[in-house]
Scaffold this motif. Sequence first.
Motif, PDB file in Angstrom:
ATOM      1  N   MET A   1       0.843  -1.197   0.000  1.00 46.90           N
ATOM      2  CA  MET A   1       0.000   0.000   0.000  1.00 46.90           C
ATOM      3  C   MET A   1       0.874   1.242   0.000  1.00 46.90           C
ATOM      4  N   GLU A   2       0.630   2.140  -0.962  1.00 48.09           N
ATOM      5  CA  GLU A   2       1.392   3.373  -1.061  1.00 48.09           C
ATOM      6  C   GLU A   2       1.052   4.304   0.101  1.00 48.09           C
ATOM      7  N   PRO A   3       1.985   5.239   0.455  1.00 52.13           N
ATOM      8  CA  PRO A   3       1.726   6.146   1.585  1.00 52.13           C
ATOM      9  C   PRO A   3       0.411   6.905   1.470  1.00 52.13           C
ATOM     10  N   VAL A   4       0.103   7.422   0.272  1.00 51.87           N
ATOM     11  CA  VAL A   4      -1.136   8.176   0.105  1.00 51.87           C
ATOM     12  C   VAL A   4      -2.337   7.269   0.321  1.00 51.87           C
ATOM     13  N   GLU A   5      -2.270   6.044  -0.201  1.00 51.74           N
ATOM     14  CA  GLU A   5      -3.359   5.097  -0.019  1.00 51.74           C
ATOM     15  C   GLU A   5      -3.543   4.744   1.448  1.00 51.74           C
ATOM     16  N   LYS A   6      -2.421   4.623   2.170  1.00 49.06           N
ATOM     17  CA  LYS A   6      -2.512   4.292   3.590  1.00 49.06           C
ATOM     18  C   LYS A   6      -3.155   5.431   4.370  1.00 49.06           C
ATOM     19  N   ILE A   7      -2.810   6.676   4.040  1.00 53.72           N
ATOM     20  CA  ILE A   7      -3.406   7.830   4.711  1.00 53.72           C
ATOM     21  C   ILE A   7      -4.916   7.854   4.478  1.00 53.72           C
ATOM     22  N   ASN A   8      -5.314   7.604   3.233  1.00 59.30           N
ATOM     23  CA  ASN A   8      -6.743   7.588   2.913  1.00 59.30           C
ATOM     24  C   ASN A   8      -7.453   6.452   3.622  1.00 59.30           C
ATOM     25  N   ALA A   9      -6.783   5.291   3.723  1.00 61.22           N
ATOM     26  CA  ALA A   9      -7.393   4.147   4.399  1.00 61.22           C
ATOM     27  C   ALA A   9      -7.593   4.435   5.880  1.00 61.22           C
ATOM     28  N   ARG A  10      -6.626   5.118   6.500  1.00 60.06           N
ATOM     29  CA  ARG A  10      -6.771   5.482   7.912  1.00 60.06           C
ATOM     30  C   ARG A  10      -7.921   6.451   8.104  1.00 60.06           C
TER      31      ARG A  10
ATOM     32  N   ASP B   1     -10.565   6.778   6.218  1.00 58.69           N
ATOM     33  CA  ASP B   1     -11.822   6.038   6.019  1.00 58.69           C
ATOM     34  C   ASP B   1     -12.166   5.202   7.245  1.00 58.69           C
ATOM     35  N   ALA B   2     -11.130   4.568   7.828  1.00 64.50           N
ATOM     36  CA  ALA B   2     -11.370   3.734   9.004  1.00 64.50           C
ATOM     37  C   ALA B   2     -11.842   4.569  10.187  1.00 64.50           C
ATOM     38  N   LEU B   3     -11.218   5.738  10.378  1.00 69.15           N
ATOM     39  CA  LEU B   3     -11.652   6.636  11.456  1.00 69.15           C
ATOM     40  C   LEU B   3     -13.075   7.122  11.209  1.00 69.15           C
ATOM     41  N   GLY B   4     -13.400   7.422   9.936  1.00 65.09           N
ATOM     42  CA  GLY B   4     -14.751   7.856   9.598  1.00 65.09           C
ATOM     43  C   GLY B   4     -15.783   6.784   9.892  1.00 65.09           C
ATOM     44  N   ALA B   5     -15.412   5.529   9.676  1.00 62.53           N
ATOM     45  CA  ALA B   5     -16.340   4.428   9.957  1.00 62.53           C
ATOM     46  C   ALA B   5     -16.663   4.326  11.439  1.00 62.53           C
ATOM     47  N   LEU B   6     -15.767   4.840  12.273  1.00 61.73           N
ATOM     48  CA  LEU B   6     -15.997   4.847  13.715  1.00 61.73           C
ATOM     49  C   LEU B   6     -16.578   6.181  14.182  1.00 61.73           C
ATOM     50  N   GLY B   7     -16.866   7.077  13.223  1.00 67.07           N
ATOM     51  CA  GLY B   7     -17.424   8.364  13.578  1.00 67.07           C
ATOM     52  C   GLY B   7     -16.402   9.348  14.094  1.00 67.07           C
ATOM     53  N   LEU B   8     -15.152   9.200  13.710  1.00 71.74           N
ATOM     54  CA  LEU B   8     -14.058  10.025  14.210  1.00 71.74           C
ATOM     55  C   LEU B   8     -13.376  10.759  13.069  1.00 71.74           C
TER      56      LEU B   8
END
Length: 217
Positions: A1-10, A12-19
């Motif tokens: 996973m590229e750095p930009v993709e990892k940042i976006n994935a984080r 998205d994951a925080l958004g899924a938890l409402g954060l």
Amino acid sequence: MEPVEKINARADALGALGLDQTAGSDDIRDAWRHIAFHAHPDHKNGDCTHFARAKEAYDFLRREGLTTKGPTTGKPRRPKLRKRVIELESADIDACRVLLNTALAHSSDQSDVASPTQNETGSDHVPEAVGFYGRHLTYFVPTPVCEGSNRVALPTSFLASARRTETEVLSFQAKDAGAGEVVVPEAIITSKFPGAKSVRIKFDADQQMRDDFWLPN
């Protein structure tokens, strides 16, 4: 996973938890506990969509080290550096020997002590193995240092994405003969050893010395 993709994935994951991206590890754990209780299928008549998405997000953040308590709270865990030693392939050793046979002793004007001013007969060396510790390289040469002029041929592109291994000859003067260690100057490392942070050459190195390399610092 590229750095930009990892940042976006984080994100998205925080958004899924409402954060949002300012959330710390305590916020992440609290949000997950809240969702795990209130969105559990037992409380939603079997609907597990929100629960499954939140669990996947929390598991991702946990693998990234963002749920860890302590001084590293909110920061990804850094990978632990591991030492390793590899034996040089015969093709690399042969390339070193060929270069020593064709290079003049005074052709290198860079050394850790001083370069020979005359084409003196000295001792030539070829490593048999190289140790890695992050970006720190240690070459293991089986032959002892010779008093006076010495030359050592080294494959230099281990840490670079080179298609073929580059080899360089380094020259130095020694006051004594026998076992020893040469620390390659930073200026030579920058120009000759792409990607390396430090380079050491151990002479008269046996198997025990290689095994000792694995020991903790």
